[in-house]
Write a protein that holds these residues in place. Structure first.
Motif, PDB file in Angstrom:
ATOM      1  N   SER A 340       0.823  -1.210   0.000  1.00 43.54           N
ATOM      2  CA  SER A 340       0.000   0.000   0.000  1.00 43.54           C
ATOM      3  C   SER A 340       0.854   1.256   0.000  1.00 43.54           C
ATOM      4  CB  SER A 340      -0.931  -0.003   1.221  1.00 43.54           C
ATOM      5  OG  SER A 340      -0.178   0.057   2.428  1.00 43.54           O
ATOM      6  N   LEU A 343       1.296   2.107  -3.481  1.00 44.79           N
ATOM      7  CA  LEU A 343       0.087   2.554  -4.172  1.00 44.79           C
ATOM      8  C   LEU A 343      -0.330   3.964  -3.772  1.00 44.79           C
ATOM      9  CD1 LEU A 343      -2.078  -0.699  -3.961  1.00 44.79           C
ATOM     10  CD2 LEU A 343      -0.867   0.180  -5.956  1.00 44.79           C
ATOM     11  N   LEU A 347      -2.102   7.066  -6.073  1.00 47.22           N
ATOM     12  CA  LEU A 347      -3.445   7.575  -5.806  1.00 47.22           C
ATOM     13  C   LEU A 347      -3.416   9.058  -5.464  1.00 47.22           C
ATOM     14  CD1 LEU A 347      -4.834   4.584  -3.673  1.00 47.22           C
ATOM     15  CD2 LEU A 347      -5.183   5.045  -6.108  1.00 47.22           C
ATOM     16  N   GLN A 348      -2.361   9.507  -4.784  1.00 48.30           N
ATOM     17  CA  GLN A 348      -2.250  10.931  -4.487  1.00 48.30           C
ATOM     18  C   GLN A 348      -2.085  11.750  -5.759  1.00 48.30           C
ATOM     19  OE1 GLN A 348       1.082  10.911  -1.788  1.00 48.30           O
ATOM     20  NE2 GLN A 348      -0.204  10.750   0.048  1.00 48.30           N
ATOM     21  N   ALA A 351      -5.431  11.953  -7.365  1.00 53.47           N
ATOM     22  CA  ALA A 351      -6.293  12.892  -6.631  1.00 53.47           C
ATOM     23  C   ALA A 351      -5.883  14.335  -6.879  1.00 53.47           C
ATOM     24  CB  ALA A 351      -6.237  12.578  -5.133  1.00 53.47           C
TER      25      ALA A 351
END
Length: 471
Positions: A340, A343, A347-348, A351
């Motif tokens: 994680s 990942l 994802l940041q 976003a």
């Protein structure tokens, strides 16, 4: 009847027409490989062939897929054949180390002679000379190719083709319909590719990010294997307690029915309860109607509580199974934690700049959302797209043209500049001093405004740098 000499103009026009017809006839004859008598001959050599099937005068002579000459004549010599070929001047002469083979160009049997150039150090073959027979490769037939397989493989191939024949037997109409209905797809395939190319930067970012994710997963191969094994332990523990979990699930429907019944009663009484709550604030004595309403609903609650013992009993039987599942799940989450951390930066980034992935998926949805009403009122789907053409569509540029405004790393909110400024700011403006070898299409190139560095995860740079998330 007119007996006088016709005017000269009446003789000139038919004569000119006849000359034009003869010239067109000779031109057509030469285009299809014919030779004109007394015309100068080019560079010619003789090539011996073991078999010249389907090789005719006028057939192409090719080298690396490029036509470099024609077959002039084909003649029989004993059990073999000889062909005389004529090469274009710029491809002459042919060197002694060259090789030749007769090949088929189409499924209809159209043949051509394929040449491979010899070394430049080899002596050239003179005009009218002959290529050595040792330099000619025999043509490989289909039956010779299939004979290289063993008997088992040949039997499997026969079974494969026999199965294909049985599968398509009587399906000629369906195959024709497939080919006919493929026209809209093939016609819009170029539009699809053009649309993908116009969003190349977004697509590259998605692919690059997926590569980083897969690289991170591959770097944690042991961790991923441990997570899979932990998940297997969870499923094994669940399977061993199948009976207890089954009893729990069987107890849920009566509980849910009672809960639904109580919920309906509470919903029906909610206006009274709301009124009672509001009335309790100024006057406590008005709580009496609310208490009466609760008393009216008490039988429903008693039924609910009467059903709870069975549910609690099933829960007590299932708790040991849950106690075994929880440690196994904790081990799986411990293994997933390092993955994680790989990942989270991806994802940041999504976003921080959601416009890029959203635009890519929106373009894909738009390209694949075309519909039209076909025969018998059936709605059919097809791909849509709009090809984009600009001066850099022409290939071969060594340097970027000064009109190039490429930006593979658009900062968050940068796409909104299209509505504000009419263009997207550029990643680099050093190409504006390059020579303009081809002018831009349309209204011209927008001004080159440097985007500059932007901040991601507290670091300012011209493009985001993904690092592993902190523990």
């Amino acid at each position: 009847m007119e007996t006088r000499t016709p005017p000269r103009i009446r003789l000139i026009i038919p004569t000119l027409f006849a000359i034009v017809c003869v010239a067109l006839l000779v031109g057509t004859y030469t285009i299809f490989g014919g030779t004109v008598p007394l015309a100068p001959q080019g560079y010619r050599i003789t090539v011996p062939l073991p078999d010249a099937a389907n090789l005719l005068p006028g057939s192409d002579v090719e080298m690396a897929g490029v036509a470099i000459g024609k077959v002039v004549s084909v003649s029989r010599v004993g059990n073999s054949a000889e062909t005389e070929i004529q090469l274009q001047t710029r491809f002459a002469p042919l060197h002694a180390g060259a090789t030749a083979i007769a090949r088929l160009k189409t499924l209809l049997g159209e043949a051509y002679l394929d040449l491979a150039p010899g070394p430049q150090s080899a002596p050239p073959i003179p005009d009218g000379g002959r290529l050595a027979a040792s330099q000619v490769t025999p043509e490989v037939q289909l039956d010779q190719f299939l004979s290289t397989f063993n008997s088992g493989t040949r039997a499997n191939l026969r079974g494969l083709f026999g199965g294909l024949a049985a599968a398509i037997a009587g399906q000629a109409g369906s195959l024709n319909d497939i080919v006919g209905n493929a026209a809209p797809l093939s016609a819009n395939f170029d539009s699809l590719i053009t649309a993908l190319d116009s969003n190349r930067s977004d697509l590259q970012r998605v692919i690059a990010s997926s590569g980083q994710v897969l690289q991170a997963v591959s770097a944690r191969e042991g961790t991923l294997r441990a997570a899979v094994l932990a998940g297997n332990d969870v499923l094994s523990a669940t399977a061993r307690r199948n009976a207890a979990l089954g009893a729990t699930m069987q107890a849920f429907p009566p509980f849910l029915r009672d809960l639904q019944s109580a919920s309906d009663v509470i919903t029906a009484d909610s206006p009274d309860l709301n009124a009672a709550v509001r009335a309790l604030v100024p006057v406590a004595s008005l709580a009496t109607p609310a208490l009466r309403a609760i008393d009216a609903a008490a039988p429903q609650f008693r039924g609910l509580f009467a059903a709870l013992p069975a549910t609690l009993t099933a829960g007590e039987r299932a708790l040991p199974s849950i106690q075994q599942i929880v440690p196994a799940a904790q081990a799986g989450f411990k293994q997933f934690y390092p993955v994680s951390r790989q990942l989270i930066p991806l994802l940041q980034l999504v976003a921080a700049n959601p416009e890029g992935p959203a635009a890519a998926f929106a373009n894909v949805a738009n390209v694949t959302n075309g519909t039209f009403v076909g025969p018998k009122g059936l709605v059919q789907y097809y791909a849509t797209g709009l090809p984009t053409v600009w001066n850099e569509t022409v290939g071969g540029w060594v340097k970027r043209l000064p009109t190039n405004r490429m930006n593979p790393y658009v900062q968050p909110g940068g796409l909104n500049d299209i509505a504000k400024l009419g263009y997207v700011k550029s990643f680099d403006c050093r190409n504006t001093t390059n020579p303009l070898l081809l002018p831009p299409t349309g209204t011209g190139a927008p001004p080159c405004v440097l985007q500059g560095p932007w901040t991601f995860n507290g670091k300012s740079a011209f493009y985001p740098r993904l690092t592993e998330a902190a523990p």
